[in-house]
Write a protein that holds these residues in place. Structure first.
Motif, PDB file in Angstrom:
ATOM      1  N   TYR A  28      39.012  40.370  31.496  1.00 58.06           N
ATOM      2  CA  TYR A  28      39.699  41.453  31.686  1.00 58.06           C
ATOM      3  C   TYR A  28      38.784  42.612  32.214  1.00 58.06           C
ATOM      4  CZ  TYR A  28      43.423  38.718  29.531  1.00 58.06           C
ATOM      5  OH  TYR A  28      44.761  37.839  29.203  1.00 58.06           O
ATOM      6  N   ASP A  86      40.488  31.521  25.787  1.00 55.82           N
ATOM      7  CA  ASP A  86      42.039  31.367  25.201  1.00 55.82           C
ATOM      8  C   ASP A  86      42.173  29.944  24.601  1.00 55.82           C
ATOM      9  OD1 ASP A  86      42.064  29.295  27.293  1.00 55.82           O
ATOM     10  OD2 ASP A  86      43.168  30.961  28.742  1.00 55.82           O
ATOM     11  N   LEU A 104      42.370  40.577  35.931  1.00 59.01           N
ATOM     12  CA  LEU A 104      41.979  39.454  35.419  1.00 59.01           C
ATOM     13  C   LEU A 104      41.243  38.465  36.494  1.00 59.01           C
ATOM     14  CD1 LEU A 104      42.011  37.414  33.173  1.00 59.01           C
ATOM     15  CD2 LEU A 104      44.182  36.723  33.797  1.00 59.01           C
ATOM     16  N   THR A 106      39.118  34.457  35.902  1.00 59.79           N
ATOM     17  CA  THR A 106      39.070  33.299  35.143  1.00 59.79           C
ATOM     18  C   THR A 106      37.735  32.302  35.453  1.00 59.79           C
ATOM     19  OG1 THR A 106      40.765  32.131  36.097  1.00 59.79           O
ATOM     20  CG2 THR A 106      41.455  33.529  34.231  1.00 59.79           C
ATOM     21  N   GLN A 125      39.789  28.052  28.415  1.00 53.54           N
ATOM     22  CA  GLN A 125      39.494  28.737  29.572  1.00 53.54           C
ATOM     23  C   GLN A 125      38.925  30.341  29.263  1.00 53.54           C
ATOM     24  OE1 GLN A 125      42.737  30.572  32.167  1.00 53.54           O
ATOM     25  NE2 GLN A 125      41.784  29.309  33.968  1.00 53.54           N
ATOM     26  N   ARG A 179      38.460  34.079  30.010  1.00 50.08           N
ATOM     27  CA  ARG A 179      39.205  35.231  30.721  1.00 50.08           C
ATOM     28  C   ARG A 179      38.483  36.377  30.708  1.00 50.08           C
ATOM     29  NH1 ARG A 179      45.437  35.080  30.396  1.00 50.08           N
ATOM     30  NH2 ARG A 179      45.867  32.833  30.231  1.00 50.08           N
ATOM     31  N   ASP A 234      49.189  36.571  28.611  1.00 49.07           N
ATOM     32  CA  ASP A 234      49.768  36.587  30.040  1.00 49.07           C
ATOM     33  C   ASP A 234      50.789  38.064  30.185  1.00 49.07           C
ATOM     34  OD1 ASP A 234      48.263  34.133  31.056  1.00 49.07           O
ATOM     35  OD2 ASP A 234      50.173  33.211  29.956  1.00 49.07           O
ATOM     36  N   GLN A 236      42.614  36.650  39.475  1.00 50.04           N
ATOM     37  CA  GLN A 236      44.167  36.473  39.479  1.00 50.04           C
ATOM     38  C   GLN A 236      44.913  37.847  39.638  1.00 50.04           C
ATOM     39  OE1 GLN A 236      44.935  33.299  38.767  1.00 50.04           O
ATOM     40  NE2 GLN A 236      42.594  32.853  38.403  1.00 50.04           N
ATOM     41  N   SER A 278      48.112  39.245  37.982  1.00 53.52           N
ATOM     42  CA  SER A 278      48.103  39.720  36.480  1.00 53.52           C
ATOM     43  C   SER A 278      47.592  41.260  36.340  1.00 53.52           C
ATOM     44  CB  SER A 278      47.000  38.768  35.786  1.00 53.52           C
ATOM     45  OG  SER A 278      47.635  37.440  35.515  1.00 53.52           O
TER      46      SER A 278
END
Length: 905
Positions: free
Chosen positions: A538, A530, A554, A556, A534, A536, A621, A568, A571
């Motif tokens: 998915y 991102d 998600l 990270t 960071q 990510r 997000d 996370q 999310s």
């Protein structure tokens, strides 16, 4: 290659596990166990390679096998084991010597080896701290000469074998090969005696390796550590020898009713049909594969079990016969005669009994003869038991195999008929079989020659246990995240910058630990960096016991090679706005410059149609459901979608879940905002799946997998998971999406090697890289033993007759071919001379009479697969076990010419 982060499971451990296991035959309980050499020779002498005399090894008192074999040393700081003559890796290098043994039952002396204990981080560390079960490593002893028949030692701890994913094992290596193996006893603080019979290795040099590849993750129920102590050589066995692959010392108990004793060796899922007794028929073409078997050659035509009234010794109404009632693809009925050839493999099963009983008849040629008519048991693809008929027509008789030493392993039965009906050797040219039963009683005494002293391979250091790949590219490195083909499919990571050398793989995202975790199983996804730097991840969370079944989740991390990705859960989201929450997986996330937003493509269903779902986000997000990017009528799904942007054009790629079109396919723009299939939409055949792209904008690659087959045998059925295969993506002059051999692999296989002719038929010639075939003939070149690439151009070929690339095993008659069908624009890989098998991989590609066909053939005999690239446009990937046993060449039914035939390694 750049340096990759150091892993707990070190490359030395993986190299150790590439070795093989040899075994020995053991005798009745009241006699000393016999070695393989003794069974063959009928005597009790030592191996011919032994440098010790028979009398020396037969009267040998218990003696330490190597210096410090009781581990009675400590307190030397970091590197203590290496200072005492051992080779150590991982946690063992940190340990401070033998572990205090006061609380370990069965220990001899004050200390034992333990793969945990007080240790130090490096040479400069002076403060000892506890190194626990979560760490991994290995210890290799100094080299020693085996002086006597038995090795006795003590072992405890975990019970995972050396060839498992998380080994806690002890192995004996001779000449670099694992020849004996053991595990712990499943107890945390107790040692038990283990004995190896090593008669055939007396006088040879060896090492012992103690392996702990098990982190403290308890999903498999095994203790994540290993204990060992007091390694001694002796002429006396302290307990029954173990650690071999051949027959055991189980007492024989006979049954008078073998047809009902025990249970069916293999079954058909969801059915109570007795397929192990072949009590089914009349399904027409491809009946056996419809009943969970795998077949090659003519067996695809058989109509199920053959009516058995004429066969003496039969059980039930039907038996397997390699001839009989048959149907072609158009359901035309005919009789398949004794000239039929092929192989049939059973569904995979777990060996859970001491014996396998079954009926066999027909020819008496063994499995490794040119005209085999045999039945074999395969474990890990290797033949470990074999039988043939007695050469009596229309008769079956019972055979019993001792499989006690193989209990707990997965196996398949393979029935082999490679015998043409030519009367050349006097053997019946067919095989009969019936009623395969698992039992702890025998029908007849197992014969010595039923045991095949074959090697069982351990896992390969460069083999990834791979499901769907989820590649990510950054700064010259390909980060290959993938679903581990094991457990609940956690995410693993391996890295490469040349597509040939890969770093050791390690887990980066475990599946959820609770039964109600959304990610009780993890599925495919993607990684993106991102704007804050960071990373990510998915990914799919799958749990069939809760609602929703599937959701996007998600995790990270601060770097792409992190081994700790933080989940996370806030999310998490699932299908809405018309999308299914039962099928909602494989999120593929990327920045869409033209739309000015992040796009997420998913596998889903929309209003009951198969759909490539689209969600968009301004910030990664919040995600909003959009209309499907593409949808069509289908009972199954369009999996692992990918929108490829290549030099100004877009191509929508997906993997087709439907059995009749299970390929990586693509769509192109229809010019009005929608998508359509081009003329040649499949990029590869059914031997390649789950393709997804990664790489720099000007050199995208497609990462997918070639499936393993049940039992690691060519006649087996393809299953989920396999080995990595990578294609180069590109465009033709007419903007068509194309695949070809990656330039990096071409560079790694650029050393020219001489082409040596192994055999050639009448009318075949080879000179200075040019092949000429006149009429129905072939020319074959020598087999390959390492990653090898062939280049050639087929310039003249028949438009209405079969031609292509040929493979032939000169030892037993097995064949395979890559056939080119100009009339159908089709290239197909098939086995044993028959191209109609619907499960064979095939791909459509333009084949034009008068235009050369330029080919690159990549063969990997270690990972056992091949890929042929046709005109830098389409690929055909195929699984091919025991590839190194086959010569390779060209064939034609009506002549051809080929030029610039070259071989590279």
């Amino acid at each position: 290659m750049k340096r990759y982060k150091e892993l707990n499971v070190l490359p030395a451990l993986l190299v150790a596990l590439t070795a093989t296991v040899a075994g020995c035959k053991v005798g009745p309980e009241d006699s000393p166990p016999q070695s393989v050499a003794e069974v063959v020779s009928g005597g009790g002498g030592s191996s011919s390679s032994s440098s010790s005399s028979s009398s020396d090894s037969e009267n040998y008192p218990p003696t330490s096998l190597f210096e410090h074999s009781g581990f009675e040393f400590c307190c030397g700081g970091f590197g203590t084991y290496e200072a005492h003559g051992f080779t150590a890796s991982g946690v063992v290098q940190m340990l401070d010597g033998g572990q205090w043994a006061a609380d370990i039952e069965g220990a001899e002396g004050e200390r034992v080896f333990a793969s945990f204990g007080d240790g130090f981080d490096d040479d400069g560390d002076t403060s000892a701290e506890w190194k626990g079960w979560e760490l991994t490593g290995s210890l290799t002893t100094p080299e020693f000469e085996i002086p006597a028949r038995y090795i006795n030692f003590l072992a405890g701890g975990g019970t995972n074998t050396f060839d498992s994913d998380r080994p806690t094992a002890i192995v004996l290596k001779v000449g670099g090969d694992v020849v004996r193996h053991a595990t712990g006893n499943g107890q945390e603080a107790t040692l038990s005696v283990v004995t190896w019979d090593v008669q055939e290795f007396v006088g040879q040099l060896a090492r012992i390796e103690i392996i702990d590849g098990h982190d403290d993750e308890g999903s498999d129920g095994s203790l994540p550590m290993i204990l060992a102590d007091r390694f001694e050589a002796s002429s006396t066995a302290e307990t029954s020898p173990s650690g071999v692959t051949d027959g055991g010392s189980v007492e024989l108990v006979f049954t008078e009713t073998p047809e009902t004793e025990g249970f069916s060796l293999f079954t058909r899922p969801g059915s109570d049909q007795n397929i192990a007794g072949f009590e089914f028929c009349c399904g027409g073409f491809n009946t056996y594969q419809e009943h969970s078997f795998g077949v090659t050659g003519d067996f695809v035509y058989l109509d199920g079990g053959e009516w058995a009234e004429a066969f003496e010794g039969r059980q039930g109404e039907r038996v397997f016969a390699s001839f009989g009632n048959a149907f072609d693809e158009d359901e035309g009925n005919f009789f398949l005669g004794w000239g039929a050839t092929g192989r049939l493999s059973s569904p995979e099963f777990s060996i859970g009994s001491n014996f396998i009983n079954f009926l066999i008849g027909g020819g008496n040629n063994q499995y490794n003869e040119a005209y085999a008519t045999a039945v074999v048991l395969r474990v890990d693809g290797e033949v470990v038991r074999q039988a043939s008929g007695s050469n009596v027509e229309n008769s079956l008789e019972w055979v019993s195999w001792d499989v006690s030493a193989l209990k707990g392993r997965q196996g398949v039965i393979e029935i082999i008929d490679m015998h043409p009906d030519d009367g050349s050797d006097g053997a019946l040219p067919y095989v009969l079989a019936d009623e395969f039963r698992a039992s702890d009683k025998v029908a007849v005494e197992p014969s010595d020659d039923s045991v095949v002293t074959n090697v069982l391979p351990g896992p390969l250091a460069n083999r990834l246990k791979m499901g769907d790949p989820n590649p990510f590219y950054e700064d010259g490195t390909y980060y290959l995240y993938y679903l581990q083909d094991d457990g609940n499919h956690p995410w693993y990571l391996s890295q490469t910058d040349d597509l040939v050398n890969f770093s050791s793989a390690y887990e980066v995202l475990p599946a959820g630990s609770e039964p109600d975790s959304q990610d009780n199983w993890t599925g495919s996804g993607s990684v993106i960096k991102d704007e804050s730097g960071q990373y990510r991840m998915y990914y799919t969370g799958h749990n069939q016991t809760i609602d929703p079944v599937e959701a996007v989740m998600l995790a990270t991390a601060g770097s792409p090679d992190s081994d700790v990705w933080e989940k996370q859960p806030e999310s998490t989201f699932s299908g809405d706005s018309g999308y299914s929450d039962f099928d909602f997986r494989d999120p593929w996330v990327f920045w869409n410059e033209g739309d000015g937003s992040y796009w997420m493509l998913l596998t889903s269903r929309y209003n009951s149609q198969a759909a490539i779902a689209l969600y968009t986000s301004p910030d990664l997000d919040t995600w909003t459901a959009e209309a499907p990017l593409y949808q069509e009528d289908s009972n199954l799904n369009l999996e692992v979608p990918d929108l490829l942007q290549l030099a100004g054009d877009e191509y929508l790629i997906y993997s087709d879940q439907r059995d009749d079109s299970r390929q990586v396919r693509h769509l192109v723009s229809d010019g009005s905002g929608g998508w359509e299939y081009p003329a040649f939409d499949a990029l590869d055949g059914r031997g390649y799946y789950a393709g997804r792209s990664a790489g720099p904008e000007n050199s995208k690659l497609l990462f997918g997998w070639v499936p393993h087959k049940s039992g690691a045998v060519d006649s087996g059925r393809s299953r989920w998971g396999g080995d990595l295969v990578v294609h180069q993506l590109g465009k033709t002059e007419t903007e068509e999406l194309a695949v070809s051999l990656p330039e990096m692999i071409r560079t790694e296989t650029s050393t020219a090697v001489a082409l040596n002719v192994a055999s050639s038929g009448e009318g075949a010639s080879f000179d200075s890289g040019n092949v000429s075939l006149v009429g129905d003939t072939s020319v074959m070149f020598e087999s390959v033993s390492q990653l090898t690439r062939f280049e050639l151009a087929i310039d003249q070929f028949p438009a209405d007759e079969a031609f292509g690339l040929a493979f032939k095993d000169p030892n037993n008659g097995r064949t395979a071919q890559i056939e080119f069908d100009v009339s159908e624009d089709e290239v197909r890989f098939s086995l044993d001379g028959v191209r109609e098998n619907p499960l064979d991989p095939a791909v459509l590609t333009p084949l034009v009479s008068g235009e050369s066909i330029n080919l690159e053939l990549l063969l990997d005999p270690v990972l056992e697969y091949g890929v042929v690239y046709i005109n830098d446009f389409r690929a055909l990937t195929f699984r091919f076990y025991e590839l190194n046993q086959y010569d390779i060449g060209l064939y034609s039914k009506a002549g051809l010419t080929a030029t610039s035939v070259q071989r590279f390694e």
